[in-house]
Design a protein around this motif. Structure first.
Motif, mmCIF file in Angstrom:
data_model
loop_
_atom_site.group_PDB
_atom_site.id
_atom_site.type_symbol
_atom_site.label_atom_id
_atom_site.label_comp_id
_atom_site.label_asym_id
_atom_site.label_seq_id
_atom_site.Cartn_x
_atom_site.Cartn_y
_atom_site.Cartn_z
ATOM 1 N N GLU A 1 5.418 2.369 20.445
ATOM 2 C CA GLU A 1 6.479 1.354 20.588
ATOM 3 C C GLU A 1 6.018 -0.036 20.142
ATOM 4 O OE1 GLU A 1 9.555 2.318 21.432
ATOM 5 O OE2 GLU A 1 8.743 4.354 21.610
ATOM 6 N N HIS A 2 5.152 -0.061 19.112
ATOM 7 C CA HIS A 2 4.601 -1.339 18.643
ATOM 8 C C HIS A 2 4.625 -1.364 17.114
ATOM 9 C CE1 HIS A 2 2.315 -5.021 19.371
ATOM 10 N NE2 HIS A 2 1.485 -4.676 18.400
ATOM 11 N N TRP B 1 -5.632 -13.089 30.022
ATOM 12 C CA TRP B 1 -5.097 -13.945 28.946
ATOM 13 C C TRP B 1 -4.310 -13.106 27.944
ATOM 14 C CZ3 TRP B 1 -4.849 -14.526 23.771
ATOM 15 C CH2 TRP B 1 -4.567 -15.793 23.259
ATOM 16 N N LEU B 2 -4.881 -11.964 27.550
ATOM 17 C CA LEU B 2 -4.212 -11.099 26.580
ATOM 18 C C LEU B 2 -2.915 -10.533 27.149
ATOM 19 C CD1 LEU B 2 -7.310 -9.153 25.190
ATOM 20 C CD2 LEU B 2 -5.906 -10.789 23.919
ATOM 21 N N ARG B 3 -2.968 -10.109 28.403
ATOM 22 C CA ARG B 3 -1.762 -9.531 29.011
ATOM 23 C C ARG B 3 -0.643 -10.561 29.119
ATOM 24 N NH1 ARG B 3 -4.758 -5.839 33.128
ATOM 25 N NH2 ARG B 3 -4.740 -3.860 32.022
ATOM 26 N N ALA C 1 6.081 -3.967 24.115
ATOM 27 C CA ALA C 1 6.748 -2.971 24.950
ATOM 28 C C ALA C 1 5.799 -2.545 26.074
ATOM 29 C CB ALA C 1 7.127 -1.751 24.108
ATOM 30 N N PRO C 2 6.323 -2.218 27.257
ATOM 31 C CA PRO C 2 5.471 -1.762 28.358
ATOM 32 C C PRO C 2 4.579 -0.579 27.966
ATOM 33 C CG PRO C 2 7.692 -2.175 29.141
ATOM 34 C CD PRO C 2 7.737 -2.300 27.654
ATOM 35 N N GLU C 3 5.130 0.327 27.140
ATOM 36 C CA GLU C 3 4.348 1.487 26.693
ATOM 37 C C GLU C 3 3.143 1.060 25.865
ATOM 38 O OE1 GLU C 3 8.734 2.786 26.702
ATOM 39 O OE2 GLU C 3 7.563 1.003 26.218
ATOM 40 N N ALA C 4 3.315 0.030 25.046
ATOM 41 C CA ALA C 4 2.231 -0.470 24.200
ATOM 42 C C ALA C 4 1.146 -1.123 25.051
ATOM 43 C CB ALA C 4 2.782 -1.469 23.178
ATOM 44 N N ILE C 5 1.557 -1.906 26.045
ATOM 45 C CA ILE C 5 0.595 -2.562 26.942
ATOM 46 C C ILE C 5 -0.197 -1.514 27.716
ATOM 47 C CG2 ILE C 5 0.325 -4.104 28.916
ATOM 48 C CD1 ILE C 5 2.884 -5.553 28.010
ATOM 49 N N ALA C 6 0.492 -0.491 28.220
ATOM 50 C CA ALA C 6 -0.174 0.566 28.984
ATOM 51 C C ALA C 6 -1.164 1.321 28.107
ATOM 52 C CB ALA C 6 0.865 1.528 29.559
ATOM 53 N N SER D 1 -4.286 -0.837 27.238
ATOM 54 C CA SER D 1 -5.067 -1.033 28.462
ATOM 55 C C SER D 1 -5.897 0.223 28.758
ATOM 56 C CB SER D 1 -4.141 -1.333 29.649
ATOM 57 O OG SER D 1 -3.448 -2.554 29.450
ATOM 58 N N LYS D 2 -5.303 1.383 28.550
ATOM 59 C CA LYS D 2 -6.005 2.649 28.788
ATOM 60 C C LYS D 2 -7.131 2.830 27.776
ATOM 61 C CE LYS D 2 -5.265 7.607 29.372
ATOM 62 N NZ LYS D 2 -4.282 8.728 29.341
ATOM 63 N N VAL D 3 -6.836 2.536 26.501
ATOM 64 C CA VAL D 3 -7.850 2.686 25.441
ATOM 65 C C VAL D 3 -9.096 1.873 25.726
ATOM 66 C CG1 VAL D 3 -8.338 2.077 23.025
ATOM 67 C CG2 VAL D 3 -6.262 3.343 23.582
#
Length: 215
Positions: A19-20, A191-193, A201-206, A209-211
């Protein structure tokens, strides 16, 4: 595209983050590899060359642009917390990566053929080890791809394909007039968040973050 990279901070060349946007997804296929102003393949050289974004295989061995505004925090949040020498001693880095980084440090902006030669990795059977080590160094954010250089023959005339050049991330930032992030790894993640909120998109942030293992 410069505006998009500046706004989103991190933009992969091809589809990678769920979603990015990606450079590939935002451009016309017929413009690629045309050697024109509209050729996105050429932008991977222009962005780092003009100090607009750091470029390299930073995430999952895939090529990514990170804007100059985001790069300091990204390096602090996702980059190594130990030197490569320390990581090598701990078994977390390969000998080939250590050899190449030491050469790049001493020859900032070195191009691929020269790097292979100095590292004594010109032999065909050493190409895979060389490629893996270069990718390893980009993935750990020790180095960036700083551009592409025209290969020249002994007479100084253009000869063969252009060659990728490398330099340490710290040197690229210094040359581009970018200051390191002042703060901890956790502060850099925060800062990045804050920059991602509202534009990612929330999916992209998640996913990212996991990676990177960001809590």
């Amino acid at each position: 595209m410069a505006e998009v990279v500046g706004r989103l901070g991190i933009v992969p060349l091809a589809s990678l983050i769920p979603e990015h946007p990606s450079v590939n997804g935002l451009t016309l296929a017929e413009n690629w590899h045309t050697d024109t102003e509209l050729d996105p393949w050429g932008w991977r050289v222009r962005f780092p060359g003009e100090g607009l974004a750091g470029y390299g295989k930073f995430i999952k061995k895939k090529a990514v642009l990170v804007s100059r505004g985001w790069l300091p925090a990204y390096l602090a949040a996702a980059g190594p917390q130990q030197s490569l020498e320390e990581r090598y001693e701990s078994g977390l880095a390969t000998r080939e990566a250590l050899t190449l980084l030491q050469i790049i440090r001493a020859n900032e902006g070195i191009e691929t053929r020269q790097l292979r030669s100095i590292a004594d990795m010109k032999a065909k059977e050493k190409k895979t080890a060389f490629d893996n080590a270069v990718t390893e160094l980009q993935g750990s954010l020790d180095i960036v791809i700083s551009g592409v250089k025209q290969r020249l023959n002994a007479d100084g005339e253009p000869n063969g394909w252009n060659s990728t050049s490398f330099e340490t991330a710290g040197h690229w930032m210094k040359e581009a007039g970018i200051q390191p992030f002042e703060g901890t790894r956790e502060e850099a993640v925060t800062w990045l968040r804050s920059g991602m909120d509202g534009s990612w998109a929330p999916e992209a942030i998640a996913w990212i973050s996991k990676v990177h293992g960001w809590k």
